[in-house]
Scaffold this motif. Structure first.
Motif, PDB file in Angstrom:
ATOM      1  N   ARG A  72       0.794  -1.361  -0.143  1.00 31.76           N
ATOM      2  CA  ARG A  72      -0.132   0.099  -0.164  1.00 31.76           C
ATOM      3  C   ARG A  72       0.843   1.259   0.061  1.00 31.76           C
ATOM      4  NH1 ARG A  72      -4.600   0.586   4.193  1.00 31.76           N
ATOM      5  NH2 ARG A  72      -5.062  -1.565   3.696  1.00 31.76           N
TER       6      ARG A  72
ATOM      7  N   ALA B 166       3.723   1.664  -1.521  1.00 31.07           N
ATOM      8  CA  ALA B 166       4.237   1.876  -2.709  1.00 31.07           C
ATOM      9  C   ALA B 166       3.185   2.384  -3.601  1.00 31.07           C
ATOM     10  CB  ALA B 166       4.626   0.461  -3.357  1.00 31.07           C
ATOM     11  N   GLN B 167       2.053   1.887  -3.453  1.00 33.82           N
ATOM     12  CA  GLN B 167       0.825   2.556  -4.148  1.00 33.82           C
ATOM     13  C   GLN B 167       0.444   3.878  -3.741  1.00 33.82           C
ATOM     14  OE1 GLN B 167      -2.744   0.482  -2.979  1.00 33.82           O
ATOM     15  NE2 GLN B 167      -3.285   0.186  -4.943  1.00 33.82           N
ATOM     16  N   HIS B 168       0.772   4.337  -2.609  1.00 35.06           N
ATOM     17  CA  HIS B 168       0.255   5.441  -2.055  1.00 35.06           C
ATOM     18  C   HIS B 168       1.492   6.720  -2.292  1.00 35.06           C
ATOM     19  CE1 HIS B 168      -3.632   5.618  -0.163  1.00 35.06           C
ATOM     20  NE2 HIS B 168      -3.412   4.272  -0.385  1.00 35.06           N
TER      21      HIS B 168
ATOM     22  N   ARG C 263       1.372  10.002  -3.410  1.00 42.52           N
ATOM     23  CA  ARG C 263       0.230  10.843  -2.816  1.00 42.52           C
ATOM     24  C   ARG C 263       0.294  11.113  -1.288  1.00 42.52           C
ATOM     25  NH1 ARG C 263      -1.638   6.495  -6.315  1.00 42.52           N
ATOM     26  NH2 ARG C 263      -2.760   7.072  -7.831  1.00 42.52           N
TER      27      ARG C 263
ATOM     28  N   LEU D 101       5.188  -1.976  -7.653  1.00 39.52           N
ATOM     29  CA  LEU D 101       3.540  -1.419  -7.600  1.00 39.52           C
ATOM     30  C   LEU D 101       3.340  -0.338  -7.671  1.00 39.52           C
ATOM     31  CD1 LEU D 101       2.948  -4.052  -4.624  1.00 39.52           C
ATOM     32  CD2 LEU D 101       2.258  -4.315  -7.107  1.00 39.52           C
ATOM     33  N   HIS D 102       4.492   0.354  -7.624  1.00 41.01           N
ATOM     34  CA  HIS D 102       4.348   2.080  -7.766  1.00 41.01           C
ATOM     35  C   HIS D 102       3.985   2.404  -9.089  1.00 41.01           C
ATOM     36  CE1 HIS D 102       5.271   6.117  -7.604  1.00 41.01           C
ATOM     37  NE2 HIS D 102       6.433   6.203  -8.296  1.00 41.01           N
ATOM     38  N   ASP D 103       2.780   2.792  -9.249  1.00 49.53           N
ATOM     39  CA  ASP D 103       2.124   2.948 -10.694  1.00 49.53           C
ATOM     40  C   ASP D 103       1.448   4.416 -10.685  1.00 49.53           C
ATOM     41  OD1 ASP D 103       0.884   3.076 -12.961  1.00 49.53           O
ATOM     42  OD2 ASP D 103      -0.210   1.171 -12.998  1.00 49.53           O
ATOM     43  N   MET D 104       2.033   5.322 -10.829  1.00 49.35           N
ATOM     44  CA  MET D 104       1.397   6.572 -11.123  1.00 49.35           C
ATOM     45  C   MET D 104       0.312   7.047 -12.270  1.00 49.35           C
ATOM     46  SD  MET D 104       2.234   8.232  -8.194  1.00 49.35           S
ATOM     47  CE  MET D 104       1.506   9.671  -8.812  1.00 49.35           C
TER      48      MET D 104
ATOM     49  N   ALA E 149      -1.913   4.718 -12.907  1.00 48.45           N
ATOM     50  CA  ALA E 149      -3.362   4.100 -12.584  1.00 48.45           C
ATOM     51  C   ALA E 149      -3.968   5.187 -11.494  1.00 48.45           C
ATOM     52  CB  ALA E 149      -2.884   2.734 -11.899  1.00 48.45           C
ATOM     53  N   LYS E 150      -5.201   5.133 -11.513  1.00 46.39           N
ATOM     54  CA  LYS E 150      -6.093   5.771 -10.613  1.00 46.39           C
ATOM     55  C   LYS E 150      -6.243   4.789  -9.366  1.00 46.39           C
ATOM     56  CE  LYS E 150      -9.219   8.679 -13.448  1.00 46.39           C
ATOM     57  NZ  LYS E 150     -10.789   8.463 -13.961  1.00 46.39           N
ATOM     58  N   LEU E 151      -6.103   5.424  -8.178  1.00 40.31           N
ATOM     59  CA  LEU E 151      -6.429   4.850  -6.986  1.00 40.31           C
ATOM     60  C   LEU E 151      -7.603   4.590  -6.661  1.00 40.31           C
ATOM     61  CD1 LEU E 151      -4.801   3.402  -4.650  1.00 40.31           C
ATOM     62  CD2 LEU E 151      -4.649   5.517  -3.399  1.00 40.31           C
TER      63      LEU E 151
ATOM     64  N   LEU F  36     -10.399   2.617  -0.313  1.00 43.21           N
ATOM     65  CA  LEU F  36     -11.032   1.455   0.428  1.00 43.21           C
ATOM     66  C   LEU F  36     -12.212   2.552   1.245  1.00 43.21           C
ATOM     67  CD1 LEU F  36     -12.126  -1.180   1.503  1.00 43.21           C
ATOM     68  CD2 LEU F  36     -10.419  -0.981   3.296  1.00 43.21           C
TER      69      LEU F  36
ATOM     70  N   ALA G 271      -5.067  -6.941  -4.610  1.00 45.03           N
ATOM     71  CA  ALA G 271      -5.719  -5.585  -4.981  1.00 45.03           C
ATOM     72  C   ALA G 271      -6.221  -6.041  -6.503  1.00 45.03           C
ATOM     73  CB  ALA G 271      -4.646  -4.606  -5.369  1.00 45.03           C
TER      74      ALA G 271
ATOM     75  N   VAL H  82      -6.615   1.143  -9.888  1.00 39.85           N
ATOM     76  CA  VAL H  82      -6.346  -0.179  -8.910  1.00 39.85           C
ATOM     77  C   VAL H  82      -6.759   0.024  -7.751  1.00 39.85           C
ATOM     78  CG1 VAL H  82      -4.295  -1.301  -8.279  1.00 39.85           C
ATOM     79  CG2 VAL H  82      -4.167  -0.115 -10.268  1.00 39.85           C
ATOM     80  N   THR H  83      -7.466  -0.819  -7.089  1.00 38.29           N
ATOM     81  CA  THR H  83      -8.125  -0.838  -5.609  1.00 38.29           C
ATOM     82  C   THR H  83      -6.896  -0.701  -4.597  1.00 38.29           C
ATOM     83  OG1 THR H  83      -8.195  -3.230  -5.567  1.00 38.29           O
ATOM     84  CG2 THR H  83     -10.197  -1.942  -6.149  1.00 38.29           C
ATOM     85  N   GLU H  84      -7.267  -0.296  -3.703  1.00 35.29           N
ATOM     86  CA  GLU H  84      -6.042  -0.243  -2.534  1.00 35.29           C
ATOM     87  C   GLU H  84      -5.598  -1.719  -1.691  1.00 35.29           C
ATOM     88  OE1 GLU H  84      -5.755   3.493   0.917  1.00 35.29           O
ATOM     89  OE2 GLU H  84      -7.652   2.434   0.652  1.00 35.29           O
TER      90      GLU H  84
END
Lengths: 191, 173
Positions: free
Chosen positions: A56, A58-60, A63, B62-65, B67-69, B72, B156, B167-169
């Motif tokens: 998570r 990495a994903q955030h 942001r 997994l860091h993918d700018m 994609a929209k997040l 949850l 995810a 991509v979902t959280e």
């Protein structure tokens, strides 16, 4: 880790710097792991929480509003995931059986095995004694100290995020818990 | 520093404290040493497992700018009131990205989902940074999708709708 360093590493990682990401993992993994261990999850649950937290993060990454406080972000995310696991378990169980939640690892790390092979080593014995007394502290002290002993030492802001206690109370509580541990060790030494 | 014992502690933290200090030896100093000893002990007895550290390093993928997040916004584990006597209640999750929501029901038997507003989508079920072959699902024109593979551990969903990737959280099933 120093907040300024963490902030700089987060910003570099956002720009695609894999080495910066690796440095973040090296510097903040022990904190995340400590939070997981402080909540006494089973090994399987603990491993999944640890991974979920990093996925998570990495994903955030791009942001996160306050990159300097990424340590607190990680600690807080880990805490919430741990609490979800505990909530899921209690919901499945007919009673609040603390025993089931309270399953520390039985697996020996290679380092532990090494200690076993050197029974006579005074240093190993001292560490073992310290750990045993630590494990037998009251639950809240055990939890606080388990987070504080991460390497590098977490900031009180991070500890606060990890355990949901006010920053201002951490110093005094730390003193008390360490004093209590010291007393247990002294009592044992004198016995 | 000595005599600073009244820390304003209100007794909530641990009500079984005994008055166990014996002398006013340089406490601050002693506490720091003891904490450092614990730090050395934990490095030997309970370090971060190597395989976990490695997975965290690989998670950079997994860091993918682009994609929209989808965040949850509802998790029955936290937000729902448990039904007395109900067992095996499915985990209900809602993810939100702007105007788009994705409702997902996780059961031991698989996933059931609904995209709103209704629209077709290609969906990958991700389990980590390097999924060997992610399970793929398809949402129909009504936005409904179903998968019969059970989901466990971190997961995810990556959805492709129209021109967007969402991509979902990450969370733990």
């Amino acid at each position: 880790m120093e907040r300024a360093d963490v902030g700089a590493l987060v910003r570099a990682a956002v720009d695609g710097d894999a080495a910066a990401w690796k440095a973040l993992v090296e510097g903040l993994s022990p904190l995340v792991w400590s939070v997981v261990r402080a909540h006494r999850l089973s090994d399987a649950d603990g491993h999944e929480v640890y991974q979920t937290v990093w996925f998570r993060f990495a994903q955030h990454l791009g942001r996160i509003r306050e990159p300097d406080k990424a340590g607190s972000w990680l600690a807080s995310t880990a805490r919430h995931e741990c609490l979800k696991v505990i909530k899921g378990l209690t919901r499945l169980m007919p009673t609040d059986d603390q025993q089931l939640l309270d399953r520390p690892s039985e697996d020996l790390t290679p380092e532990q095995s090494l200690l076993d092979s050197e029974e006579a080593d005074a240093q190993a014995e001292r560490i073992r004694r310290l750990w045993q007394e630590f494990e037998e502290l009251g639950e809240r002290c055990r939890q606080l100290l388990r987070v504080l002993m991460a390497t590098p030492p977490p900031s009180y802001q991070e500890v606060s995020s990890a355990l949901g206690i006010a920053v201002g109370s951490i110093g005094p509580l730390r003193q008390r818990c360490l004093r209590r541990l010291r007393a247990r060790l002294d009592a044992r030494g004198a016995a | 520093m000595s005599g600073v014992r009244d820390d304003g502690f209100d007794g909530r933290f641990d009500d079984r404290f005994e008055d166990d200090e014996e002398s006013a030896v340089d406490e601050e100093f002693d506490a720091d040493i003891l904490e450092e000893e614990l730090r050395q002990a934990v490095a030997v007895l309970d370090p971060v497992p190597d395989e976990l550290r490695q997975i965290a390093i690989e998670a950079f993928a997994l860091h993918d700018m682009d994609a929209k997040l989808a965040e949850l916004t509802f998790d029955s584990l936290v937000d729902a009131i448990p039904v007395r006597g109900a067992v095996d209640v499915p985990r209900m999750l809602t993810f939100t990205a702007g105007d788009l929501t994705v409702d997902v029901e996780v059961t031991p038997h698989g996933l059931l989902g609904q995209i709103l507003p209704p629209q077709p989508a290609g969906i990958e079920v991700l389990g980590g940074p390097h999924p060997a072959a992610p399970t793929t699902l398809t949402a129909d024109g009504m936005g409904r999708f179903a998968g019969d593979a059970g989901v466990s551990g971190p997961f995810a969903l990556r959805l492709r709708t129209g021109g967007d990737v969402i991509v979902t959280e990450w969370l733990r099933a």
